[in-house]
Design a protein around this motif. Structure first.
Motif, PDB file in Angstrom:
ATOM      1  N   ARG A 195       0.761  -1.158   0.144  1.00  0.00           N
ATOM      2  CA  ARG A 195      -0.231   0.095  -0.027  1.00  0.00           C
ATOM      3  C   ARG A 195       0.702   1.168   0.025  1.00  0.00           C
ATOM      4  NH1 ARG A 195      -5.059  -1.062   4.171  1.00  0.00           N
ATOM      5  NH2 ARG A 195      -5.614  -3.190   3.387  1.00  0.00           N
ATOM      6  N   VAL A 196       1.842   1.211   0.643  1.00  0.00           N
ATOM      7  CA  VAL A 196       2.746   2.346   0.990  1.00  0.00           C
ATOM      8  C   VAL A 196       3.549   2.546  -0.477  1.00  0.00           C
ATOM      9  CG1 VAL A 196       4.958   3.561   2.196  1.00  0.00           C
ATOM     10  CG2 VAL A 196       3.129   1.938   3.537  1.00  0.00           C
ATOM     11  N   ASP A 197       3.903   1.684  -0.992  1.00  0.00           N
ATOM     12  CA  ASP A 197       4.601   1.859  -2.237  1.00  0.00           C
ATOM     13  C   ASP A 197       3.731   2.090  -3.559  1.00  0.00           C
ATOM     14  OD1 ASP A 197       6.887   1.481  -3.676  1.00  0.00           O
ATOM     15  OD2 ASP A 197       6.308  -0.370  -4.662  1.00  0.00           O
ATOM     16  N   ALA A 198       2.356   1.751  -3.417  1.00  0.00           N
ATOM     17  CA  ALA A 198       1.417   2.074  -4.395  1.00  0.00           C
ATOM     18  C   ALA A 198       1.162   3.568  -4.098  1.00  0.00           C
ATOM     19  CB  ALA A 198       0.233   1.401  -4.402  1.00  0.00           C
ATOM     20  N   CYS A 199       1.261   4.012  -2.977  1.00  0.00           N
ATOM     21  CA  CYS A 199       0.755   5.502  -2.782  1.00  0.00           C
ATOM     22  C   CYS A 199       2.183   6.398  -3.106  1.00  0.00           C
ATOM     23  CB  CYS A 199       0.368   5.832  -1.220  1.00  0.00           C
ATOM     24  SG  CYS A 199      -0.006   7.332  -1.000  1.00  0.00           S
ATOM     25  N   THR A 200       3.278   6.122  -2.533  1.00  0.00           N
ATOM     26  CA  THR A 200       4.374   6.973  -2.572  1.00  0.00           C
ATOM     27  C   THR A 200       5.531   6.401  -3.435  1.00  0.00           C
ATOM     28  OG1 THR A 200       5.445   5.698  -0.869  1.00  0.00           O
ATOM     29  CG2 THR A 200       3.850   7.289  -0.290  1.00  0.00           C
ATOM     30  N   GLY A 201       5.436   5.263  -4.057  1.00  0.00           N
ATOM     31  CA  GLY A 201       6.845   4.779  -4.751  1.00  0.00           C
ATOM     32  C   GLY A 201       8.001   4.720  -4.068  1.00  0.00           C
ATOM     33  N   VAL A 202       7.812   4.547  -2.706  1.00  0.00           N
ATOM     34  CA  VAL A 202       9.019   4.588  -1.784  1.00  0.00           C
ATOM     35  C   VAL A 202      10.021   3.441  -2.035  1.00  0.00           C
ATOM     36  CG1 VAL A 202       8.118   3.304   0.173  1.00  0.00           C
ATOM     37  CG2 VAL A 202       9.988   5.051   0.524  1.00  0.00           C
ATOM     38  N   ARG A 203       9.487   2.287  -2.429  1.00  0.00           N
ATOM     39  CA  ARG A 203      10.493   1.347  -2.863  1.00  0.00           C
ATOM     40  C   ARG A 203      10.965   1.157  -4.553  1.00  0.00           C
ATOM     41  NH1 ARG A 203       7.204  -3.986  -0.843  1.00  0.00           N
ATOM     42  NH2 ARG A 203       5.756  -3.258  -2.476  1.00  0.00           N
ATOM     43  N   LYS A 204      10.487   2.160  -5.217  1.00  0.00           N
ATOM     44  CA  LYS A 204      11.229   2.306  -6.633  1.00  0.00           C
ATOM     45  C   LYS A 204      11.995   3.441  -6.358  1.00  0.00           C
ATOM     46  CE  LYS A 204       6.461   1.543  -8.503  1.00  0.00           C
ATOM     47  NZ  LYS A 204       5.737   1.624  -7.155  1.00  0.00           N
ATOM     48  N   PRO A 205      12.984   3.280  -7.418  1.00  0.00           N
ATOM     49  CA  PRO A 205      14.103   4.338  -7.751  1.00  0.00           C
ATOM     50  C   PRO A 205      13.232   5.739  -7.881  1.00  0.00           C
ATOM     51  CG  PRO A 205      14.494   2.580  -9.125  1.00  0.00           C
ATOM     52  CD  PRO A 205      13.046   2.210  -8.508  1.00  0.00           C
TER      53      PRO A 205
END
Length: 446
Positions: free
Chosen positions: A227-237
């Motif tokens: 969920r966090v990644d979908a919202c913020t992209g924090v796990r992506k470059p």
């Protein structure tokens, strides 16, 4: 020793012990990885149900390090946890010191209970090996708060004038107590929800965010991370994030000053640890407040923030269990990475105030290093800190940040001083309020 073999050893001990609180003597057990080959290890279970490991090096320098581990873990005690602690902190056995490490007998945010477990582990060592010449209490991360409470509760001199702990070493410490150390995770919960709106989602049962998570929720850490990644992209470059993701992430990080790389971890702690606090520590009442807190991000963000008022009894309950008093009767040395992404270095300024209010400011020396890690910095720095602490105890030589930095370059080559000495003697941490907005809670000093 492989992790599999360690697990088998722990399970064998558990099977041998009867249910309940029956104590088992520490029995010889293969040492965890990284322990010097000449070390003898043993594993036991104390009267409360906590496992404890003992590592006895050969030759032994007659010094004992009593280790309080971080976390806290939320599950039942697991012998593997303290085995991993022995591996991470094998620097103490490599220096020739014996180590005893407790798993704690219960999981969760229970500091006094963990402190009692730590003290029992010291007593179990003495019952088996006798009284060492020197005993140093070492606490790491959340365990630094545990160690501080252990020294406060059990550090008094006995009738013969002996102290159970000669000194205390606190590394990467969560030293603001529950009253101050967890506020930023409450901030993270309300800011994240205001920005992303998916923890909880609109189609899920709603609850006050200070509860962490409703009892019976099936949400997993992996699902929350998604969920966090979908919202913020924090796990992506950064280049792979959409403009909307980048903006949301920037808004969250500006309002709650956590590093990007530990955003998900802090949100986890503000979820499952808060659930533990609410269900097991405060009888369902709220110890956190967001009332009156102004978050960076302007009126548009602040209008969306959920505002919660703390319950006075819950605040007092959590403080009584987890807040250090500063009444530590022996020398205390702290060491903290300036860019610690998990336990903010500004917590050290709070701990200094705590010690000074207790009249123990002169018993505290604080060291800071130019590191950006939480769990471990370098062998040479820990060796230098321990040697400085022992010199303080044995010769009355009070260390200074400058003297410890100078001595680091002279430690034995096996500890790699060329790569591991990053002390910054001139550094002074800012107040915690510079990073986490201050707030008023019932029963707490304004």
């Amino acid at each position: 020793m492989t992790r599999c073999v360690r697990a088998v050893a722990a399970l064998s001990l558990l099977a041998a012990a009867s249910s309940g609180a029956q104590e088992t003597r520490a029995e010889p057990t293969p040492c965890p990885d990284g322990i010097p080959a000449t070390t003898q290890c043993s594993l036991g279970k104390d009267s409360a149900g906590a496992f404890y490991w003992i590592a006895m090096p050969s030759p032994w320098n007659k010094q004992l390090v009593v280790h309080a581990h971080g976390g806290p873990d939320l599950g039942a005690p697991d012998a593997k946890g303290s085995a991993d602690d022995l591996t991470r902190w094998n620097i103490w056995t490599r220096m020739g010191s014996a180590v005893v490490a407790s798993t704690y007998h219960q999981g969760g945010v229970a500091v006094r209970s963990a402190a009692e477990d730590v003290e029992r582990s010291r007593q179990r060592f003495i019952a088996q090996f006798g009284v060492p010449e020197r005993t140093i209490l070492h606490g790491q991360s959340w365990g630094a708060g545990v160690a501080a409470r252990t020294a406060e509760l059990f550090g008094a001199r006995d009738a013969q004038g002996h102290v159970p702990y000669d000194a205390v070493l606190l590394t990467s410490g969560v030293l603001g107590g529950a009253s101050l150390s967890y506020d930023f995770r409450m901030d993270l919960r309300v800011v994240y929800q205001a920005v992303c709106g998916d923890h909880p989602r609109a189609d899920e049962p709603q609850y006050p965010l200070w509860q962490g998570l409703p009892v019976g929720s099936k949400l997993t850490r992996a699902q929350l991370a998604d969920r966090v990644d979908a919202c913020t992209g924090v796990r992506k470059p950064a280049a792979a994030r959409s403009p909307e993701q980048a903006q949301k992430l920037a808004t969250i990080l500006a309002a709650v000053k956590v590093p990007e790389r530990t955003l998900i971890a802090h949100l986890n702690w503000g979820t499952w640890h808060f659930q533990d606090i609410m269900t097991k520590r405060t009888n369902g009442a709220n110890p956190f407040t967001t009332v009156g807190v102004a978050y960076a991000g302007g009126a548009a963000l602040n209008e969306k923030i959920a505002r919660y008022a703390a319950d006075a009894v819950a605040v007092a309950t959590l403080a009584a269990d987890a807040d250090p008093t500063g009444r530590i009767p022996v020398p205390v040395l702290t060491m903290h990475a300036i860019d610690d992404p998990t336990a903010f270095v500004e917590l050290e300024s709070t701990f200094r105030v705590t010690m000074e209010r207790a009249g123990r400011g002169k018993a505290l020396v604080q060291l800071f290093t130019q590191d950006s890690e939480h769990s471990y910095t370098s062998d040479a720095q820990y060796v230098s800190a321990m040697r400085a602490l022992l010199a303080w105890v044995e010769r009355g030589t009070i260390p200074t940040p400058t003297s410890v930095a100078a001595s680091c370059a002279t430690v034995d080559p096996m500890y790699d001083p060329a790569k591991g000495c990053r002390f910054v003697p001139s550094y002074t941490p800012a107040p915690l309020s510079s990073r986490v907005p201050s707030r008023t809670k019932p029963g707490m000093p304004k």
